[in-house]
Scaffold this motif. Structure first.
Motif: not given
Length: 351
Positions: A93-103, A304-320
């Motif tokens: 899930g994390m990888l999917k979010g990261v990849g989507a944000e970097l695409s 308990v649902r944690q927004p894993i893909e969203e976490m990945g996307r936000r990590m990319i935003d923050l890193l950029l």
């Protein structure tokens, strides 16, 4: 019409300046859009992208990276064995979010495992050569030397959850404390009183926060937490099987289990079934992550649902942002760099 767009006014390849003129913005703005910087409005980004498409502009990636001392590469570093990465839905899930944000950027993503000392040494040499512009660290343990190495090398980095309350690196996490509280409060509302907890790895700050949430939910409801109902796990299915057996031997009267991950809950379920206990009639079961495992389990698992893909996307935003702004952390302040996303309990038949 855009048929003339393959060539600029000079008759050669379209230039950055021509894209800027067509979009009605400055050269620097075009550069930020092409570099994937988040510091551009949606309207401006759309105008630049339209101009790029009309002119047929193709950035000279190699020249741009060399001039800016950039590699246009980001590493996603997982300090775990490969077997765990592919077994646990959290990582996919994390990888999917990261990849989507970097695409939509020019950045390349490198997946690097660093679960052994040899892999860590090889990674340290790789990073020391500054072959990436930034690093995402997923599943960081408290004693992991990688975050400090990245700080020493002055490589921008973002981690998926702080190592402690005093974390200095930027991080993106879910509300582990609140998620655990909601799980226990749910079980209490269903009449359960002897609620066990199978923890995650105790050297992971998020697992510690889930224990805190578990204990506080019981205390606030007037139930003194029973340490005999807490058993250490490590987020894996095997630890769930093992921990559940230990709990049943120590406290056969338990009537509910909150597991630190869905995978761990799946292991606990095997032990409960083997002991002849029914879910949820005899023992209610709650997991964490709300992965596909939870939905496909029999009975379906409350989680308990944690927004894993969203976490990945936000990590990319923050890193950029960190890559674009390399001022010392103290001058930027830490408030905007420690993000905590909300969790949500998803009730199902297991509880």
């Amino acid at each position: 019409m855009a048929s003339h767009g393959a060539r600029g006014r000079s008759g050669g390849r379209p230039t950055l300046e021509e894209v800027a003129a067509r979009a009605g913005v400055g050269r620097g703005t075009v550069s930020r859009v092409i570099n994937g910087s988040p510091r551009v409005s949606d309207a401006t980004r759309a105008a630049v992208e339209a101009a790029v498409a009309e002119l047929g502009y193709v950035p000279n990636t190699a020249a741009r990276a060399l001039a800016a001392n950039r590699t246009d590469a980001i590493a996603l570093v997982v300090p775990e064995p490969e077997t765990r990465f592919f077994a646990e839905p959290y990582f996919s899930g994390m990888l999917k979010g990261v990849g989507a944000e970097l695409s939509d950027t020019q950045m390349q993503l490198l997946l690097i495992f660093a679960g052994s000392d040899r892999e860590r040494q090889r990674l340290a040499q790789y990073l020391a050569a500054h072959r990436v512009d930034g690093v995402l660290l997923v599943s960081v343990h408290a004693d992991d030397p990688l975050p400090d190495l990245l700080s020493q090398l002055e490589i921008p980095a973002v981690i998926s959850g702080p190592r402690s309350v005093d974390e200095t690196l930027p991080s993106v996490d879910s509300d582990n404390y609140g998620g655990a509280r909601s799980a226990v409060e749910h079980l209490l509302s269903r009449g359960r009183r002897r609620i066990a907890h199978i923890t995650g790895r105790l050297d992971v700050y998020g697992a510690q926060r889930r224990i805190d949430g578990y204990r506080d939910a019981l205390s606030d409801a007037g139930h003194e937490p029973d340490e005999g109902l807490i058993e250490a796990g490590d987020f894996t299915e095997e630890s769930g099987t093992r921990a559940m057996a230990a709990l049943l031997e120590r406290r056969p009267d338990l009537d509910a289990v909150f597991a630190a991950s869905d995978v761990t809950a799946a292991g606990a379920r095997q032990t409960l079934r083997a002991a002849g206990l029914r879910i949820p009639e005899d023992v209610a079961l709650v997991g964490y992550d709300d992965s596909a495992i939870a939905r496909h389990m029999e009975p379906p698992l409350t989680s308990v649902r944690q927004p894993i893909e969203e976490m990945g996307r936000r990590m990319i935003d923050l890193l950029l942002s960190e890559i674009a702004d390399r001022r010392p952390a103290v001058s930027r302040g830490l408030e905007r760099r420690q993000l905590v996303l909300p969790t949500k309990l998803v009730p199902r038949a297991s509880s």
